[in-house]
Design a protein around this motif. Sequence first.
Motif, PDB file in Angstrom:
ATOM      1  N   THR A 187       2.276   6.348  13.621  1.00  0.00           N
ATOM      2  CA  THR A 187       3.160   5.243  13.258  1.00  0.00           C
ATOM      3  C   THR A 187       2.971   4.978  11.773  1.00  0.00           C
ATOM      4  O   THR A 187       1.840   4.913  11.300  1.00  0.00           O
ATOM      5  CB  THR A 187       2.788   3.966  14.050  1.00  0.00           C
ATOM      6  N   ARG A 188       4.099   4.866  11.050  1.00  0.00           N
ATOM      7  CA  ARG A 188       3.982   4.484   9.643  1.00  0.00           C
ATOM      8  C   ARG A 188       4.246   2.990   9.525  1.00  0.00           C
ATOM      9  O   ARG A 188       5.241   2.482  10.031  1.00  0.00           O
ATOM     10  CB  ARG A 188       4.975   5.243   8.772  1.00  0.00           C
ATOM     11  N   VAL A 189       3.338   2.322   8.855  1.00  0.00           N
ATOM     12  CA  VAL A 189       3.473   0.883   8.663  1.00  0.00           C
ATOM     13  C   VAL A 189       3.822   0.659   7.201  1.00  0.00           C
ATOM     14  O   VAL A 189       3.160   1.208   6.316  1.00  0.00           O
ATOM     15  CB  VAL A 189       2.141   0.164   8.980  1.00  0.00           C
ATOM     16  N   THR A 190       4.866  -0.112   6.951  1.00  0.00           N
ATOM     17  CA  THR A 190       5.212  -0.443   5.564  1.00  0.00           C
ATOM     18  C   THR A 190       5.129  -1.953   5.385  1.00  0.00           C
ATOM     19  O   THR A 190       5.795  -2.701   6.104  1.00  0.00           O
ATOM     20  CB  THR A 190       6.620   0.058   5.202  1.00  0.00           C
ATOM     21  N   LEU A 191       4.273  -2.376   4.473  1.00  0.00           N
ATOM     22  CA  LEU A 191       4.182  -3.799   4.129  1.00  0.00           C
ATOM     23  C   LEU A 191       5.076  -4.008   2.924  1.00  0.00           C
ATOM     24  O   LEU A 191       4.879  -3.378   1.878  1.00  0.00           O
ATOM     25  CB  LEU A 191       2.741  -4.177   3.780  1.00  0.00           C
ATOM     26  N   LYS A 192       6.059  -4.895   3.091  1.00  0.00           N
ATOM     27  CA  LYS A 192       7.054  -5.062   2.039  1.00  0.00           C
ATOM     28  C   LYS A 192       6.669  -6.167   1.058  1.00  0.00           C
ATOM     29  O   LYS A 192       6.208  -7.235   1.458  1.00  0.00           O
ATOM     30  CB  LYS A 192       8.414  -5.395   2.663  1.00  0.00           C
ATOM     31  N   GLN A 193       6.908  -5.869  -0.188  1.00  0.00           N
ATOM     32  CA  GLN A 193       6.775  -6.865  -1.263  1.00  0.00           C
ATOM     33  C   GLN A 193       5.490  -7.684  -1.230  1.00  0.00           C
ATOM     34  O   GLN A 193       5.516  -8.915  -1.203  1.00  0.00           O
ATOM     35  CB  GLN A 193       7.996  -7.788  -1.244  1.00  0.00           C
ATOM     36  N   VAL A 220      -6.877   4.818   8.669  1.00  0.00           N
ATOM     37  CA  VAL A 220      -5.535   4.941   8.082  1.00  0.00           C
ATOM     38  C   VAL A 220      -5.476   6.202   7.229  1.00  0.00           C
ATOM     39  O   VAL A 220      -6.484   6.735   6.791  1.00  0.00           O
ATOM     40  CB  VAL A 220      -5.142   3.733   7.203  1.00  0.00           C
ATOM     41  N   ASP A 221      -4.238   6.678   7.027  1.00  0.00           N
ATOM     42  CA  ASP A 221      -4.029   7.904   6.269  1.00  0.00           C
ATOM     43  C   ASP A 221      -2.715   7.762   5.495  1.00  0.00           C
ATOM     44  O   ASP A 221      -1.965   6.808   5.704  1.00  0.00           O
ATOM     45  CB  ASP A 221      -3.950   9.067   7.271  1.00  0.00           C
ATOM     46  N   VAL A 251      -1.022   5.274  10.921  1.00  0.00           N
ATOM     47  CA  VAL A 251      -2.137   5.116  11.877  1.00  0.00           C
ATOM     48  C   VAL A 251      -1.707   5.825  13.164  1.00  0.00           C
ATOM     49  O   VAL A 251      -0.547   6.164  13.323  1.00  0.00           O
ATOM     50  CB  VAL A 251      -2.423   3.619  12.202  1.00  0.00           C
ATOM     51  N   GLU A 252      -2.643   6.028  14.071  1.00  0.00           N
ATOM     52  CA  GLU A 252      -2.271   6.610  15.361  1.00  0.00           C
ATOM     53  C   GLU A 252      -1.605   5.535  16.212  1.00  0.00           C
ATOM     54  O   GLU A 252      -1.963   4.361  16.130  1.00  0.00           O
ATOM     55  CB  GLU A 252      -3.520   7.159  16.068  1.00  0.00           C
ATOM     56  N   HIS A 253      -0.633   5.972  17.052  1.00  0.00           N
ATOM     57  CA  HIS A 253       0.062   5.013  17.931  1.00  0.00           C
ATOM     58  C   HIS A 253      -0.926   4.106  18.666  1.00  0.00           C
ATOM     59  O   HIS A 253      -0.708   2.912  18.782  1.00  0.00           O
ATOM     60  CB  HIS A 253       0.853   5.751  19.021  1.00  0.00           C
ATOM     61  N   GLY A 254      -2.001   4.715  19.130  1.00  0.00           N
ATOM     62  CA  GLY A 254      -2.977   3.988  19.945  1.00  0.00           C
ATOM     63  C   GLY A 254      -3.631   2.832  19.212  1.00  0.00           C
ATOM     64  O   GLY A 254      -4.225   1.951  19.843  1.00  0.00           O
ATOM     65  N   ASP A 255      -3.547   2.815  17.874  1.00  0.00           N
ATOM     66  CA  ASP A 255      -4.200   1.752  17.105  1.00  0.00           C
ATOM     67  C   ASP A 255      -3.255   0.606  16.731  1.00  0.00           C
ATOM     68  O   ASP A 255      -3.687  -0.401  16.160  1.00  0.00           O
ATOM     69  CB  ASP A 255      -4.796   2.331  15.810  1.00  0.00           C
ATOM     70  N   VAL A 256      -1.948   0.782  17.029  1.00  0.00           N
ATOM     71  CA  VAL A 256      -0.969  -0.205  16.558  1.00  0.00           C
ATOM     72  C   VAL A 256      -1.229  -1.598  17.137  1.00  0.00           C
ATOM     73  O   VAL A 256      -1.148  -2.599  16.420  1.00  0.00           O
ATOM     74  CB  VAL A 256       0.477   0.279  16.850  1.00  0.00           C
ATOM     75  N   ALA A 257      -1.573  -1.638  18.431  1.00  0.00           N
ATOM     76  CA  ALA A 257      -1.796  -2.947  19.060  1.00  0.00           C
ATOM     77  C   ALA A 257      -2.930  -3.713  18.360  1.00  0.00           C
ATOM     78  O   ALA A 257      -2.840  -4.920  18.171  1.00  0.00           O
ATOM     79  CB  ALA A 257      -2.111  -2.776  20.539  1.00  0.00           C
ATOM     80  N   ASP A 258      -3.973  -2.985  17.956  1.00  0.00           N
ATOM     81  CA  ASP A 258      -5.082  -3.641  17.242  1.00  0.00           C
ATOM     82  C   ASP A 258      -4.716  -3.953  15.798  1.00  0.00           C
ATOM     83  O   ASP A 258      -5.231  -4.893  15.199  1.00  0.00           O
ATOM     84  CB  ASP A 258      -6.317  -2.721  17.210  1.00  0.00           C
ATOM     85  N   LEU A 259      -3.831  -3.120  15.246  1.00  0.00           N
ATOM     86  CA  LEU A 259      -3.481  -3.279  13.826  1.00  0.00           C
ATOM     87  C   LEU A 259      -2.591  -4.491  13.582  1.00  0.00           C
ATOM     88  O   LEU A 259      -2.758  -5.201  12.590  1.00  0.00           O
ATOM     89  CB  LEU A 259      -2.772  -1.999  13.347  1.00  0.00           C
ATOM     90  N   LYS A 260      -1.636  -4.712  14.502  1.00  0.00           N
ATOM     91  CA  LYS A 260      -0.626  -5.756  14.269  1.00  0.00           C
ATOM     92  C   LYS A 260      -1.209  -7.121  13.907  1.00  0.00           C
ATOM     93  O   LYS A 260      -0.819  -7.706  12.902  1.00  0.00           O
ATOM     94  CB  LYS A 260       0.311  -5.861  15.465  1.00  0.00           C
TER      95      LYS A 260
END
Length: 409
Positions: free
Chosen positions: A266-272, A294-295, A313-322
């Motif tokens: 999953t690519r996470v983009t933090l805007k502005q 993260v990579d 990040v890996e899909h499996g980490d998204v729930a913890d990342l959010k």
Amino acid sequence: MGIIVQKFGGTSVATPEKIHKAAEKVVAAKKAGHQVVVVVSAMGHTTDELIDLAKKVWGGRDGQPPKREMDQLLATGEQVTIALIAIALAAQGHEVISFTGGQIGLITDENFSKARVKQIDHKRILDPLNKGKIVIVAGFQGITSDGDVTTLGRGGSNATLVAIGAVLKADVCENFTDVNGIYTADPRIVPDARLIPEISYDEMMELSSVGASVLQTRAVEFAKKYNVPIHVRNSQTDQPGTMIVAETKAMEHIVVSGCALKKDLTRVTLKQVPDQPGVVATLFSAIGQANIVVDDIIQNVLPDKTANISFTVEHGDVADLKPVVDAQLKAMGSGGAIYDTDLAKVSVVGVGMKQSTGVAAKMFGALAQEKVNIQNISTSEIRISCLIAKADADKALRAVHAAFNLGKA
Ligand code: ADP
Ligand code: ASP
Ligand code: MG
């Protein structure tokens, strides 16, 4: 003859027939004069099914089920298999005893769902072994020093295999799976992929971390540290497979050993976010504290003194990342986050890359020829990775595999 540790993955113990087939491998090693310890995974897709079950019970609620309880649940999968394989061996007239992770004192840290092994009570394994028994151990699980059940991350039976191999100073760890060994690419995606007879720990570690899920990255890392030889082989045949060993001189001549594909990104983009010193440091240290790797970090500075920051990040980490990302955005008082799952990563790996030039150009050329757009590039000393659209993933892997002549002659 010394100790041999054998591990059977989910597909290799999926049915009563396969459990008996695995038992035959165990008996053969015992008859050859070894002391045998067996590590098993949960049957077939049991772990996935248990995860689905937990999701159903949790319902559509925010957040996720308590991690401690998830580990309590997932560890039951392996507990079924240890008993069944012990029953299969007893049915064939052999002396056998099965243990859970807790019963062999496989102590881990408290990091539920991704726990790390700290120690193993090797006496608990050696006593029955020295009495001539076959010892069966549940993979993927341990306990904390407080006695709570933990799991070692997906594919964690590999970690159990290597940890036991290391403490018992086993002659070899045999990883029995559903393919003949390590191939130049996933043979399910690249039909002409070639079996690699011998590969270095470093190459295997890189291949695992970029998608060759046949072995867990952490397990290979551990094997390298303690110099544990791993033999990856097919549970349905008697053919030798792939030996994973320390790097040899001969290996340096192979520029590219293999390639791999990762689709669970999953690519996470933090805007502005504010373009100021310390912002990125705070963000990534919070993510690191949540134990998330993260990579592919990219930062684009915008004219209004803000920046867009992307990472995968890996899909499996998204729930913890959010929740971590939400808290960081709130603290910075800015922007929002976009989560994008439509991407994949194709990589080439080889120890010979250290001394070789032109590898990147060749890889980019192969992707260009297939009209695959490269969204980001990352490298290590022995790896080059390109982030691409998920729709292009399989053809990209085949193109790269062909460009480096990795296929069958
Ligand atoms: P197990 O259940 O035995 O742990 P896994 O399903 O975790 O087995 O791993 C085996 C699978 O790994 C193979 O079926 C294959 O599709 C996949 N795989 C990916 N890359 C490779 C590779 N380079 N060589 C061999 N197998 C690979
Ligand atoms: N059963 C666990 C999993 O599916 C551990 C393993 O198979 O290695 O991830
Ligand atoms: Mg596995």
